[in-house]
Design a protein around this motif. Structure first.
Motif, PDB file in Angstrom:
ATOM      1  N   PHE A  69      33.542  49.282  28.176  1.00 26.06           N
ATOM      2  CA  PHE A  69      32.957  47.906  28.500  1.00 26.06           C
ATOM      3  C   PHE A  69      33.292  46.830  27.305  1.00 26.06           C
ATOM      4  CE2 PHE A  69      30.441  50.932  30.628  1.00 26.06           C
ATOM      5  CZ  PHE A  69      30.012  50.118  31.979  1.00 26.06           C
ATOM      6  N   ALA A  70      33.878  45.322  27.630  1.00 27.95           N
ATOM      7  CA  ALA A  70      34.587  44.959  26.867  1.00 27.95           C
ATOM      8  C   ALA A  70      33.856  43.348  26.467  1.00 27.95           C
ATOM      9  CB  ALA A  70      35.928  44.786  27.101  1.00 27.95           C
ATOM     10  N   ALA A  71      33.666  43.159  25.275  1.00 29.26           N
ATOM     11  CA  ALA A  71      33.253  41.665  24.916  1.00 29.26           C
ATOM     12  C   ALA A  71      34.193  41.572  23.900  1.00 29.26           C
ATOM     13  CB  ALA A  71      31.837  41.715  24.300  1.00 29.26           C
ATOM     14  N   ASN A  72      34.465  40.026  23.792  1.00 29.44           N
ATOM     15  CA  ASN A  72      35.242  39.259  22.774  1.00 29.44           C
ATOM     16  C   ASN A  72      34.882  39.465  21.323  1.00 29.44           C
ATOM     17  OD1 ASN A  72      37.836  38.504  22.625  1.00 29.44           O
ATOM     18  ND2 ASN A  72      37.150  36.335  22.090  1.00 29.44           N
ATOM     19  N   GLU A  73      34.683  40.651  20.695  1.00 26.70           N
ATOM     20  CA  GLU A  73      33.968  40.878  19.559  1.00 26.70           C
ATOM     21  C   GLU A  73      34.978  40.757  18.160  1.00 26.70           C
ATOM     22  OE1 GLU A  73      30.523  43.628  19.337  1.00 26.70           O
ATOM     23  OE2 GLU A  73      31.626  44.562  21.104  1.00 26.70           O
ATOM     24  N   SER A 102      32.669  44.336  32.256  1.00 26.18           N
ATOM     25  CA  SER A 102      32.259  43.416  31.256  1.00 26.18           C
ATOM     26  C   SER A 102      31.229  43.908  30.351  1.00 26.18           C
ATOM     27  CB  SER A 102      31.952  42.354  31.993  1.00 26.18           C
ATOM     28  OG  SER A 102      31.327  41.359  31.305  1.00 26.18           O
ATOM     29  N   HIS A 103      31.181  43.508  29.256  1.00 29.34           N
ATOM     30  CA  HIS A 103      29.935  43.767  28.275  1.00 29.34           C
ATOM     31  C   HIS A 103      29.384  42.258  27.844  1.00 29.34           C
ATOM     32  CE1 HIS A 103      27.618  45.700  25.626  1.00 29.34           C
ATOM     33  NE2 HIS A 103      28.468  45.623  24.321  1.00 29.34           N
ATOM     34  N   THR A 104      29.811  41.125  28.786  1.00 31.18           N
ATOM     35  CA  THR A 104      29.810  39.734  28.563  1.00 31.18           C
ATOM     36  C   THR A 104      30.575  39.284  27.563  1.00 31.18           C
ATOM     37  OG1 THR A 104      27.925  39.785  26.698  1.00 31.18           O
ATOM     38  CG2 THR A 104      27.142  39.952  28.982  1.00 31.18           C
ATOM     39  N   PHE A 105      31.231  38.101  27.736  1.00 37.00           N
ATOM     40  CA  PHE A 105      32.448  37.591  26.676  1.00 37.00           C
ATOM     41  C   PHE A 105      32.074  37.733  25.269  1.00 37.00           C
ATOM     42  CE2 PHE A 105      35.815  34.985  25.056  1.00 37.00           C
ATOM     43  CZ  PHE A 105      36.767  35.418  25.707  1.00 37.00           C
ATOM     44  N   ASP A 106      30.798  36.880  25.268  1.00 40.11           N
ATOM     45  CA  ASP A 106      30.415  36.500  23.677  1.00 40.11           C
ATOM     46  C   ASP A 106      29.293  37.398  23.211  1.00 40.11           C
ATOM     47  OD1 ASP A 106      32.466  34.624  23.285  1.00 40.11           O
ATOM     48  OD2 ASP A 106      30.971  32.880  24.035  1.00 40.11           O
ATOM     49  N   ARG A 149      33.837  35.895  32.694  1.00 44.23           N
ATOM     50  CA  ARG A 149      34.792  35.644  31.634  1.00 44.23           C
ATOM     51  C   ARG A 149      35.504  36.981  30.895  1.00 44.23           C
ATOM     52  NH1 ARG A 149      32.268  32.574  27.164  1.00 44.23           N
ATOM     53  NH2 ARG A 149      34.275  31.963  26.338  1.00 44.23           N
ATOM     54  N   SER A 150      34.569  37.958  30.762  1.00 45.59           N
ATOM     55  CA  SER A 150      35.055  39.047  30.227  1.00 45.59           C
ATOM     56  C   SER A 150      35.917  39.954  31.287  1.00 45.59           C
ATOM     57  CB  SER A 150      33.968  39.960  29.713  1.00 45.59           C
ATOM     58  OG  SER A 150      34.374  41.287  29.244  1.00 45.59           O
ATOM     59  N   GLU A 151      35.369  39.971  32.682  1.00 44.23           N
ATOM     60  CA  GLU A 151      36.238  40.617  33.670  1.00 44.23           C
ATOM     61  C   GLU A 151      37.448  39.667  33.723  1.00 44.23           C
ATOM     62  OE1 GLU A 151      34.759  41.479  38.035  1.00 44.23           O
ATOM     63  OE2 GLU A 151      35.150  39.530  37.745  1.00 44.23           O
ATOM     64  N   ASP A 152      37.594  38.314  33.894  1.00 45.35           N
ATOM     65  CA  ASP A 152      38.666  37.700  33.928  1.00 45.35           C
ATOM     66  C   ASP A 152      39.869  38.216  32.810  1.00 45.35           C
ATOM     67  OD1 ASP A 152      37.738  36.618  36.123  1.00 45.35           O
ATOM     68  OD2 ASP A 152      37.491  34.613  35.277  1.00 45.35           O
ATOM     69  N   ARG A 153      39.351  38.186  31.708  1.00 42.17           N
ATOM     70  CA  ARG A 153      40.206  38.356  30.542  1.00 42.17           C
ATOM     71  C   ARG A 153      40.758  39.894  30.419  1.00 42.17           C
ATOM     72  NH1 ARG A 153      44.381  37.352  27.695  1.00 42.17           N
ATOM     73  NH2 ARG A 153      44.453  37.955  25.362  1.00 42.17           N
ATOM     74  N   LEU A 154      39.902  40.711  30.974  1.00 42.24           N
ATOM     75  CA  LEU A 154      40.350  41.986  31.165  1.00 42.24           C
ATOM     76  C   LEU A 154      41.416  42.287  32.162  1.00 42.24           C
ATOM     77  CD1 LEU A 154      36.832  43.992  30.788  1.00 42.24           C
ATOM     78  CD2 LEU A 154      38.930  44.517  29.580  1.00 42.24           C
ATOM     79  N   ARG A 155      41.127  41.552  33.103  1.00 40.63           N
ATOM     80  CA  ARG A 155      42.305  41.667  34.551  1.00 40.63           C
ATOM     81  C   ARG A 155      43.640  41.149  33.965  1.00 40.63           C
ATOM     82  NH1 ARG A 155      39.551  38.956  37.625  1.00 40.63           N
ATOM     83  NH2 ARG A 155      38.880  40.600  38.986  1.00 40.63           N
TER      84      ARG A 155
END
Length: 273
Positions: A69-73, A102-106, A149-155
């Motif tokens: 699960f990714a966020a942009n931390e 997704s872990h939410t982007f921010d 936003r997180s989903e799009d960046r992961l893709r």
């Protein structure tokens, strides 16, 4: 004693040996299958990424696939967990068969619901991004966009469609938030009580050996497990010190590892991709 192989041609003897070997291989495969009827679902949320390469090494060596699960931390290198520096790392994990969500982007924490008539918004406080530490409100559409936003960046980084799942930072949600997320295509994933692996806890009071013993004792089949790719506050890193013996210990106890794509609570949902 009569020996059947003495009556067969060399080619038939060889064929018989191949068939026997194949049967043995199938038998071992069947045994492996029966040994994997106690699944657990290991998941990782992002963090400072300092231990991410070590975690990847353990997972690859043990042939274990997980869900990230990714966020942009913020990271220890001064960037962020989904920036250009880390993109090759994420792409390599996709090639290994891991799943993403997704872990939410921010890394946006839910703080409360705000309902005005038919309008619904949420009090939030991100811990990353340009508004880190600020409290403000998001509409349902804005919160859905934050997940997306997180989903799009992961893709973009992996070339692989993420699962239509998300995990709210801290696991903090409300019924209204979950309903809002589902309305835009995302199901929420928490974790089992025993699946809280403790890497967020202070290492002076919760040393690695204690966390390992506790997990091996309490984890049950079907549990979703939670750890992170680096926790700033923990002085004695949980991974790989606990991760490696935990995976080995669970395997020895007859557990196997699956991604959330195969979890019975989410399998039908993920097939909607």
């Amino acid at each position: 004693m009569w020996n059947m192989s003495s009556r067969l041609s060399p080619s038939l003897v060889a064929l018989t040996a191949v068939i026997a070997a194949g049967a043995a291989s199938l038998s071992l495969s069947a045994q492996a299958g029966t040994a994997c009827d106690r699944p657990v679902y290991l998941t990782f949320d992002t963090g400072h990424m300092g231990v991410a390469p070590l975690i990847a090494e353990v997972l690859k060596r043990e042939k274990v696939n997980v869900t990230f699960f990714a966020a942009n931390e913020p990271t220890k290198s001064g960037g962020s967990s989904m920036d250009a520096e880390w993109a090759p790392w994420w792409k390599a994990r996709a090639a290994e068969g891991h799943e993403f969500a997704s872990h939410t982007f921010d890394h946006v924490y839910w703080r409360g619901d705000i309902a005005k008539g038919h309008d619904l918004s949420f009090k939030v406080k991100p811990s990353a991004g340009p508004r880190a530490g600020q409290s403000f409100t998001m509409t349902t559409a804005q919160y859905c966009e934050e997940i997306r936003r997180s989903e799009d960046r992961l893709r973009e980084m992996t070339g692989k469609p993420p699962l239509p799942l998300f995990r709210a930072p801290g696991g903090k949600t409300s019924e209204k938030l979950l309903a809002a997320a589902r309305s835009c295509g995302y199901a929420h994933v928490g974790w089992a009580p025993a699946g809280f692996l403790g890497d967020e806890l202070p290492s002076d009071r919760y040393p690695n050996q204690r966390l390992l013993d506790q997990a091996l004792k309490n984890i049950r089949s079907g549990d979703i497990l939670l750890a992170h790719l680096g926790i700033w506050s923990r002085q004695d890193p949980w991974a790989p010190a606990v991760l490696d013996p935990l995976i080995k210990g669970l395997k020895e106890r007859g557990f196997c590892f699956r991604t959330l794509r195969e979890h019975p609570d989410y399998a039908a949902w993920t097939r909607r991709q």
